[in-house]
Motif scaffolding. Sequence first.
Motif, PDB file in Angstrom:
ATOM      1  N   THR A 153       0.849  -1.194   0.000  1.00  0.00           N
ATOM      2  CA  THR A 153       0.000   0.000   0.000  1.00  0.00           C
ATOM      3  C   THR A 153       0.884   1.243   0.000  1.00  0.00           C
TER       4      THR A 153
ATOM      5  N   ASP B  79      -8.163   6.122   0.472  1.00  0.00           N
ATOM      6  CA  ASP B  79      -9.035   7.285   0.295  1.00  0.00           C
ATOM      7  C   ASP B  79      -8.712   8.340   1.346  1.00  0.00           C
TER       8      ASP B  79
ATOM      9  N   ARG C 289      -8.493   4.674   4.022  1.00  0.00           N
ATOM     10  CA  ARG C 289      -9.011   3.313   3.855  1.00  0.00           C
ATOM     11  C   ARG C 289      -8.637   2.742   2.489  1.00  0.00           C
ATOM     12  N   LEU C 290      -8.434   1.429   2.456  1.00  0.00           N
ATOM     13  CA  LEU C 290      -8.116   0.743   1.201  1.00  0.00           C
ATOM     14  C   LEU C 290      -9.386   0.411   0.444  1.00  0.00           C
ATOM     15  N   ASP C 291      -9.247   0.274  -0.872  1.00  0.00           N
ATOM     16  CA  ASP C 291     -10.361  -0.175  -1.692  1.00  0.00           C
ATOM     17  C   ASP C 291     -10.088  -1.649  -2.028  1.00  0.00           C
TER      18      ASP C 291
ATOM     19  N   GLU D 298     -11.685  -3.625  -3.718  1.00  0.00           N
ATOM     20  CA  GLU D 298     -11.948  -3.938  -5.114  1.00  0.00           C
ATOM     21  C   GLU D 298     -10.665  -3.751  -5.938  1.00  0.00           C
ATOM     22  N   GLU D 299      -9.902  -2.718  -5.609  1.00  0.00           N
ATOM     23  CA  GLU D 299      -8.632  -2.505  -6.314  1.00  0.00           C
ATOM     24  C   GLU D 299      -7.691  -3.687  -6.073  1.00  0.00           C
TER      25      GLU D 299
END
Length: 407
Positions: free
Chosen positions: A97, A124, A128-130, A132-133
């Motif tokens: 990340t 974001d 926070r992580l996505d 889906e990515e």
Amino acid sequence: MSEPVIYLDNNATSRVADEVVEAMRPYLTDRYGNASSMHRFGGAMRRVIDQARQSAARLLGCEPDEIVFTSGGTESDNAAIRGIVKLAPEKRHIITTRVEHPAVRTTCRQLQREGYRLTELAVDRQGRLDLEELRQVLGDDTVLVSVMTANNETGVIFPIAQIAELVRSRGAILHTDAVQAAGKVPLNLSQMPVDLASVSGHKFHAPKGVGILYVRRGTALAPLLVGGHQELGKRAGTENVAGIAALGAACKLALDHLPDQQRRVKPLRDRLEAGLLRDCLDARVNGDREHRVPNTTNISFEYVEGEAILLLLDRLGICASSGSACTSGSLEPSHVLRAMGVPFTAVHGSIRFSLSRYTTDREVDTVIREMPAVIRRLREISMFHPERDATAAAPTERTIRLGPRSS
Ligand code: PLP
């Protein structure tokens, strides 16, 4: 140091607990055997290490033979990442990340220079992580995913259990840097398909220079340090018996005190945060306030320099941090806050307060009382105070870097 200090920089390092000092003392004085020796003086050391391994396993929710003692978080991170990629040279993709600690970030970037494809997942505005990515970038040639459990600067917690399921379903290995989570939130490593995890003793009241690499049973790992057969062949070098005894004691204490993190530390942190937001103009919290370790708050005080705030706080005996202690000393703005899209004016005025179970109500009251005057004073001398000078040009990266500091 004898003057009283209000220490709110526990994510940088923490006070060694008195019980921990007592637990390690014999191994710094008369019990100095080498755990690998055949004689009784050495054998006793082996038992001390085994006991510490059991305490560590209880804190992390795993089996004792999954615990490898190391010199700390940095070594554990390096050993996990390099130790995995080395054994699968045909796979060339690594995922991490944008907000990892430099121990992970730099290792991954080094591997990128050595020919690996590296994906750094975005976060974001709340940090926070996505997922889906992550789902999209995971591929057949992904060898390793390294995602921290909790962020050192904001305290934001990533959904590691969900991430682990996703990574496992694509046949990759998951490493998590759990340095800022251990001792603050429950960890149950055997309940989720995490393959490797890093822990550092000095973040939860053990001394510096000792840590843990959790390696799930059956996970093949090439050792970073080679030599003797210590630590089940996963980490060579004569064991740091005093440090390991201390870490074992700290793990036991951390487990005993884990409920206090929610019951006492979190309400204190929340009170500090609410008081500062209420009494200081243009202050706001960085990071997801819901999914956070209980001891950390990262607050931006706009239009002032974090370093200037720290200096004035230091004169009052209050210790905090602007960004990560490991990156301070460079004037580069925090890569974590930048990745979150926090504007320059706010990044530069960001302060991290990190509490511990030793933090008192009175200490929090003092910080709430002193901070507004510190911020007011700095805004008065700031070149870019928006209320005083409505016509001032909007601050830019360059003017902020060169502004009040150099004048
Ligand atoms: N990982 C994280 C998230 C950290 O916060 C730190 C220390 O700040 C480390 C790794 C490095 O740990 P150590 O200081 O034990 O090398």
